[in-house]
Design a protein around this motif. Structure first.
Motif, PDB file in Angstrom:
ATOM      1  N   PRO A 156       0.821  -1.217   0.000  1.00 49.10           N
ATOM      2  CA  PRO A 156       0.000   0.000   0.000  1.00 49.10           C
ATOM      3  C   PRO A 156       0.853   1.265   0.000  1.00 49.10           C
ATOM      4  CG  PRO A 156      -0.880  -1.602   1.545  1.00 49.10           C
ATOM      5  CD  PRO A 156       0.427  -2.147   1.079  1.00 49.10           C
TER       6      PRO A 156
ATOM      7  N   GLU B 220      -2.160   2.639   5.667  1.00 49.68           N
ATOM      8  CA  GLU B 220      -2.594   1.414   4.996  1.00 49.68           C
ATOM      9  C   GLU B 220      -1.541   0.316   5.111  1.00 49.68           C
ATOM     10  OE1 GLU B 220      -5.609   0.618   3.737  1.00 49.68           O
ATOM     11  OE2 GLU B 220      -6.131   2.507   4.717  1.00 49.68           O
TER      12      GLU B 220
ATOM     13  N   GLN C 143      -2.780  -3.204   6.478  1.00 54.97           N
ATOM     14  CA  GLN C 143      -2.865  -4.342   5.564  1.00 54.97           C
ATOM     15  C   GLN C 143      -1.702  -5.340   5.659  1.00 54.97           C
ATOM     16  OE1 GLN C 143      -3.964  -3.410   1.496  1.00 54.97           O
ATOM     17  NE2 GLN C 143      -4.874  -1.451   2.109  1.00 54.97           N
TER      18      GLN C 143
END
Length: 371
Positions: free
Chosen positions: A300, A305, A309
């Protein structure tokens, strides 16, 4: 920890080490905590017109207040930069989706036009036969075989007509759905454009405020401010090392992780620029995302993020190439390169540099190439 050992560590974290990338995967990097790169103070020769140091240097407590204010401004700019980068990524994604939907709409419209042509051809054929339905034409036929052949063609015609009607209805429905989807994507795109504009405005405002504040300081004050920043970072790094954490960190870099480290190392000295992903300038997550893209593992774009993630790993299990996420809001990211050091793009006015992994509050560690 003894006073003597603490002073040794305090001195060690201020040494800037030359970084050499070896070709062997898993090579660790030397521990380092270089000074930031503010505008250097020039040494002025004494003169009757020059103010004395006591007259020009503000008390450290005042400069500490300035440092705290600058940290807040640059932190706000970093948060806004993450928001801008996220909106930028969404804008790219939605733009691509709109282009794809436009292609589908064109295709479905062409299919609908084709079906209408078929329906028109059928209507014209019926007109040429005098408008009689197939059943009437069969009953008026004197040839039994022609009657039977016509009956079969009639059934085929009925099925073809029914299929044509159903296919036309499906195509019209698909066309309607694609159009509605495209309209929704356009609305989302506009929302993200507004979010980008708002984030950009906030970034520029915070950086302008910070630069204006720094401009009020004389060169000697700026130099002293840089010293105070360095001392705060060194103290944080020393406290982190005092926990004995390095005794627990033994993992070697993966092959991909080593490539990412090599990429990040090659960017040392390049300026920070918010929203930048290279090749000449970077922001913090632009550096880490490009390093891992170069290693063959796209991740990302933003630090938040990346934190959300990617796989989380304990600090004691981290290895070179892993990413350290900083601050409670995951507003900063750096790459761990081994021996208690990181490479990161700090903030506006600074360059990509080597620093102590514990010089900022650690939120956690993530691994881009987790199995």
């Amino acid at each position: 920890m003894g006073r003597g050992r603490r002073s040794v560590l305090g001195a060690a974290v201020t040494v800037v080490c030359a970084v050499t990338v070896l070709g062997v995967p898993g090579t660790a990097f030397a521990s380092a905590r270089p000074a930031p790169s503010p505008t250097p103070a020039t040494s002025a020769s004494p003169s009757s017109s020059s103010p004395s140091p006591s007259a020009t240097l503000a008390p450290d407590k005042d400069l500490e207040a300035v440092r705290a204010k600058l940290d807040k401004l640059y932190h706000d700019a970093a948060v806004a930069t993450d928001a801008y980068n996220a909106a930028e990524e969404q804008t790219k994604k939605q733009s691509a989706e709109i282009v794809d939907l436009a292609r589908k709409i064109v295709k479905e419209q062409q299919e609908l036009d084709r079906l209408k042509d078929r329906a028109g051809a059928a209507a014209r054929a019926q007109y040429r036969t005098g408008g009689l339905p197939p059943e009437a034409q069969l009953m008026l036929s004197d040839d039994p075989q022609q009657f039977l052949d016509g009956a079969g063609r009639m059934l085929e015609g009925e099925r073809a007509t029914r299929d044509l009607i159903e296919e036309t209805a499906r195509t019209q429905q698909d066309l309607k759905l694609y159009a509605a989807d495209a309209a929704d994507r356009w609305q989302q795109l506009e929302t993200n454009r507004k979010a980008k504009a708002a984030a950009k405005k906030q970034i520029e405002q915070r950086i302008k405020e910070a630069e204006k504040l720094q401009a009020t300081l004389q060169k000697q004050q700026q130099a002293r401010l840089a010293e105070l920043e360095q001392q705060a970072a060194d103290q944080a790094q020393t406290a982190w090392l005092d926990t004995g954490i390095l005794k627990e960190i033994h993992a070697k870099a993966s092959q991909a992780g080593q490539k990412a480290v090599e990429f990040a190392t090659a960017q040392i000295g390049k300026p920070y620029e918010w929203g930048a992903e290279g090749p000449k300038t970077f922001d913090c997550s632009g550096l880490t995302s490009q390093a891992w893209a170069a290693a063959g593992h796209p991740i990302p774009r933003t630090s938040q993020e990346q934190w959300k993630q990617l796989k989380h790993v304990p600090v004691e299990d981290m290895r070179p190439g892993d990413l350290i996420i900083y601050f409670d809001d995951a507003s900063h990211v750096a790459m761990y390169v081994g021996d208690g050091a990181i490479i990161h793009a700090p903030r506006p006015g600074r360059t990509v540099t080597l620093a102590g992994a514990g010089s900022m509050p650690i939120l956690g560690v993530v691994r881009p190439d987790a199995d």
